[in-house]
Design a protein around this motif. Structure first.
Motif, PDB file in Angstrom:
ATOM      1  N   GLN A 103       0.624   6.178  -0.460  1.00 47.33           N
ATOM      2  CA  GLN A 103      -0.382   7.110  -0.852  1.00 47.33           C
ATOM      3  C   GLN A 103       0.345   7.867  -2.112  1.00 47.33           C
ATOM      4  N   THR A 126       0.873  -1.138   0.326  1.00 42.76           N
ATOM      5  CA  THR A 126       0.001   0.018   0.250  1.00 42.76           C
ATOM      6  C   THR A 126       0.690   1.131   0.221  1.00 42.76           C
ATOM      7  N   HIS A 145      -5.252   7.355  -1.663  1.00 38.06           N
ATOM      8  CA  HIS A 145      -4.932   5.782  -1.313  1.00 38.06           C
ATOM      9  C   HIS A 145      -4.640   4.508  -2.212  1.00 38.06           C
ATOM     10  N   CYS A 146      -3.248   3.810  -2.168  1.00 36.91           N
ATOM     11  CA  CYS A 146      -3.208   3.018  -3.753  1.00 36.91           C
ATOM     12  C   CYS A 146      -3.035   1.165  -2.769  1.00 36.91           C
ATOM     13  N   LEU A 149      -8.341  -0.737  -3.447  1.00 35.31           N
ATOM     14  CA  LEU A 149      -7.724   0.542  -3.380  1.00 35.31           C
ATOM     15  C   LEU A 149      -8.046   0.085  -5.096  1.00 35.31           C
TER      16      LEU A 149
END
Length: 162
Positions: free
Chosen positions: A36, A34, A46-47, A59
């Motif tokens: 950002q 994860t 958010h990824c 996401l």
């Protein structure tokens, strides 16, 4: 040496990895995929990694973002060219499809993308002229000119109520 007839410019982004669970990259399963996108003055995105690779399916992943950027660039140039051609567009939506492949070693790539815009035209707009505009976009769209895979389009048209 830059071409004197072109103008170079920079694009920036800030990427912050948020997946350290306290052990860093001690092992492959010790961290989350994860991060950002934190570009000053813009909302945080958010990824995560692609779900096939252990990412969070709720996401955005890099592949989502590339396909979205390609579609958005096409749309913006389409709207620009339509206004110049006196084709009045009153609605535009796209559901693009990107086709990719993953090698046995995990390396992946896009093979192609198909943009599928549904375009609403004002009464009196010429759908043949509207459709021809798509063919000009690959000459100017920053993203389409930058990717190393073929991009096609399959547009449909309807007319707004008079």
């Amino acid at each position: 040496m830059p071409n004197l007839s072109t103008k170079e410019h920079d694009f920036t982004a800030q990427i912050l990895w948020t997946g350290n669970t306290g052990r860093g990259t001690e092992s492959y399963r010790a961290y989350e995929r994860t991060w950002q996108v934190q570009t000053p003055g813009k909302p945080v995105i958010h990824c995560s990694n692609d779900p096939m690779l252990g990412g969070d399916p709720t996401l955005h992943n890099p592949e989502d973002m590339l396909l979205s950027a390609l579609s958005a660039c096409h749309m913006l140039w389409y709207l620009h060219l339509a206004s110049e051609a006196e084709v009045v567009v009153t609605g535009y939506q796209d559901a693009p499809i990107g086709r990719g492949e993953t090698a046995p070693n995990g390396a992946g790539r896009f093979l192609s993308a198909t943009l599928r815009p549904k375009i609403t035209l004002a009464p009196g707009s010429d759908p043949a002229v509207a459709d021809a505009l798509h063919g000009r976009i690959h000459e100017v769209c920053f993203i389409a000119r930058s990717v190393a895979f073929p991009v096609s389009y399959d547009a449909t048209y309807s007319f707004a109520a008079a």
